[in-house]
Design a protein around this motif. Structure first.
Motif, short mmCIF file in Angstrom:
data_model
loop_
_atom_site.label_atom_id
_atom_site.label_comp_id
_atom_site.label_asym_id
_atom_site.label_seq_id
_atom_site.Cartn_x
_atom_site.Cartn_y
_atom_site.Cartn_z
N MET A 36 0.77 -1.11 0.13
CA MET A 36 0.09 0.16 -0.23
C MET A 36 0.85 1.32 -0.19
O MET A 36 0.66 2.02 -0.54
N TYR A 37 1.77 1.28 0.81
CA TYR A 37 3.07 2.53 0.78
C TYR A 37 3.55 2.55 -0.69
O TYR A 37 3.61 3.45 -0.92
N ARG A 38 3.77 1.26 -1.14
CA ARG A 38 4.56 1.40 -2.27
C ARG A 38 3.42 1.92 -3.50
O ARG A 38 3.73 2.69 -4.38
N GLY A 39 2.15 1.58 -3.37
CA GLY A 39 1.06 2.05 -4.21
C GLY A 39 0.94 3.63 -4.22
O GLY A 39 0.85 4.33 -5.50
N PHE A 40 1.11 3.96 -2.92
CA PHE A 40 0.89 5.67 -2.64
C PHE A 40 2.41 6.09 -3.44
O PHE A 40 2.16 7.34 -3.99
N ALA A 41 3.27 5.43 -3.15
CA ALA A 41 4.27 6.05 -3.80
C ALA A 41 4.71 6.14 -5.25
O ALA A 41 5.05 7.11 -5.62
N TYR A 42 3.83 5.23 -5.64
CA TYR A 42 3.97 5.06 -7.26
C TYR A 42 3.13 6.24 -7.78
O TYR A 42 3.66 6.72 -8.79
N LYS A 43 2.06 6.48 -7.10
CA LYS A 43 1.19 7.64 -7.61
C LYS A 43 1.94 8.91 -7.39
O LYS A 43 1.76 9.82 -8.27
N VAL A 44 2.84 9.15 -6.31
CA VAL A 44 3.71 10.26 -6.08
C VAL A 44 4.66 10.35 -7.43
O VAL A 44 4.70 11.60 -7.92
N LEU A 45 5.21 9.42 -7.81
CA LEU A 45 6.12 9.43 -8.96
C LEU A 45 5.62 9.63 -10.25
O LEU A 45 6.03 10.57 -11.12
N ARG A 46 4.17 9.05 -10.53
CA ARG A 46 3.44 9.42 -11.41
C ARG A 46 3.13 10.70 -11.71
O ARG A 46 2.75 11.34 -12.81
N ASN A 47 2.85 11.37 -10.53
CA ASN A 47 2.34 12.82 -10.74
C ASN A 47 3.57 13.76 -10.68
O ASN A 47 3.34 15.07 -10.56
N ASN A 48 4.91 13.35 -10.89
CA ASN A 48 6.10 13.94 -10.85
C ASN A 48 6.39 14.89 -9.71
O ASN A 48 6.73 15.88 -9.90
N ILE A 49 5.90 14.02 -8.68
CA ILE A 49 6.17 14.78 -7.44
C ILE A 49 7.27 14.35 -6.87
O ILE A 49 7.53 13.05 -6.68
N ASP A 50 8.14 15.25 -5.99
CA ASP A 50 9.43 14.62 -5.70
C ASP A 50 9.07 13.91 -4.22
O ASP A 50 8.52 14.83 -3.39
N PRO A 51 9.24 12.78 -4.04
CA PRO A 51 9.08 12.20 -2.78
C PRO A 51 9.70 12.85 -1.45
O PRO A 51 8.90 12.65 -0.38
N SER A 52 10.46 13.51 -1.66
CA SER A 52 11.11 14.13 -0.31
C SER A 52 10.49 15.55 -0.21
O SER A 52 10.58 16.28 0.84
N ASP A 53 9.41 15.89 -0.91
CA ASP A 53 8.83 17.24 -0.73
C ASP A 53 7.37 16.85 -0.03
O ASP A 53 6.22 16.52 -0.53
N GLU A 54 7.61 16.66 1.33
CA GLU A 54 6.30 16.37 2.10
C GLU A 54 5.20 17.07 1.92
O GLU A 54 4.09 16.40 1.90
N ASN A 89 -6.45 0.26 -2.79
CA ASN A 89 -6.97 -0.95 -2.30
C ASN A 89 -6.00 -2.20 -2.20
O ASN A 89 -5.29 -2.11 -3.15
N PHE A 90 -6.39 -3.29 -1.57
CA PHE A 90 -5.49 -4.28 -1.54
C PHE A 90 -6.07 -5.50 -1.42
O PHE A 90 -7.10 -5.86 -0.44
N ASP A 91 -6.25 -6.46 -2.43
CA ASP A 91 -6.82 -7.71 -2.44
C ASP A 91 -5.83 -8.68 -3.41
O ASP A 91 -6.20 -8.57 -4.60
N ASN A 92 -4.89 -9.43 -2.82
CA ASN A 92 -3.94 -10.06 -3.52
C ASN A 92 -2.89 -9.11 -4.30
O ASN A 92 -1.72 -9.36 -4.30
N ASP A 94 -6.28 4.18 -7.43
CA ASP A 94 -7.34 5.01 -8.08
C ASP A 94 -8.33 4.14 -9.29
O ASP A 94 -8.21 4.26 -10.09
N GLY A 95 -8.27 2.70 -8.65
CA GLY A 95 -8.76 1.66 -9.48
C GLY A 95 -8.04 1.04 -10.57
O GLY A 95 -8.34 -0.02 -11.16
#
Ligand code: DC
Length: 227
Positions: A44-62, A75-78, A83-84
């Motif tokens: 789930m943390y990885r999923g969120f981080a993926y979205k951060v990168l896809r949005n061209n946001i610097d992950p260190s920019d809190e 969502n997690f199920d297997n 976002d779907g």
């Protein structure tokens, strides 16, 4: 039965430990053997981080990362969906691994995902939940809490095999850095609570670890039913 009794524990098997300790392999197999739902909170943390990168946001920019929380559905199920969209494979890249370590140190991100993790696990009759703060923060009232670990050398070797990367020294350094970040961050650092059981997987075969955990689970399950 009154499930609000303070001594009544949740039917959750909580597993924490550092990167490469064998959490995912063991948690998945334990869940299968015990017929429980499996929840990988790191995904789930990885999923969120993926979205951060896809949005061209610097992950260190809190500040910018925080803004994404209110518009993200995970969502997690297997596998994981963001976002779907199924991003189960995409979240395993090195860039996402590093970004997830950064974004998971932000309070708002943790609050958002912890809430989702609780409701997801509780919606099943029994769950195996693995991560870094499951035994301490997400499910301190789990009926069985396990802290899996292994030497840094062994963890680096395992990751190298998993990634098909022969540079064990580089992986050793990366794991050491992630260990440091995960266990020294201000919010929900990786710690082992006093009531968690320590299992060192260094040099041990998976079957014997599975047997040990399943035995403990059955014992905890029986004790819990007697309350
Ligand atoms: O377990 P993993 O390697 O997939 O986790 C990815 C990152 O997410 C890792 O740097 C630690 C973080 N994480 C966390 O902070 N809390 C969790 N419950 C699970 C993972």
């Amino acid at each position: 039965m009154d499930t609000t009794t303070p001594s009544k524990k949740l039917r959750v098997l909580a597993i924490d430990g550092p990167a490469g300790a064998g959490k995912s392999t063991i948690s998945k197999l334990v869940a299968k053997r015990l017929g429980l739902f499996y929840l990988d909170t790191g995904a789930m943390y990885r999923g969120f981080a993926y979205k951060v990168l896809r949005n061209n946001i610097d992950p260190s920019d809190e500040k910018e990362v925080k803004k994404l929380v209110s518009t993200t559905a995970i969502n997690f199920d297997n596998g994981v969906t963001v976002d779907g969209n199924d991003v189960t494979r995409e979240i395993r890249t090195e860039a996402v691994t590093n970004a997830s370590s950064l974004v998971s140190s932000y309070k708002e991100v943790r609050e958002f995902l912890v809430e989702l993790q609780r409701s997801c696990a509780i919606s099943h009759v029994g769950s195996v939940v693995e991560g870094r703060d499951i035994t301490s923060v997400v499910f301190p009232d789990a009926q069985l809490k396990i802290f899996l670990t292994a030497s840094v050398e062994e963890r680096a070797k395992r990751r190298a095999i998993e990634l098909g990367d022969i540079d064990v020294a580089k992986i050793y350094q990366e794991i050491s850095l992630r260990d440091k970040r995960d266990s020294t961050r201000d919010v929900s650092p990786l710690i082992m609570p006093k009531d968690a059981l320590l299992i060192d997987t260094t040099g041990r075969d998976i079957e014997s670890i599975l047997d040990e955990i399943c035995r403990m689970w059955h014992k905890a399950d029986t004790e819990s039913k007697e309350i």
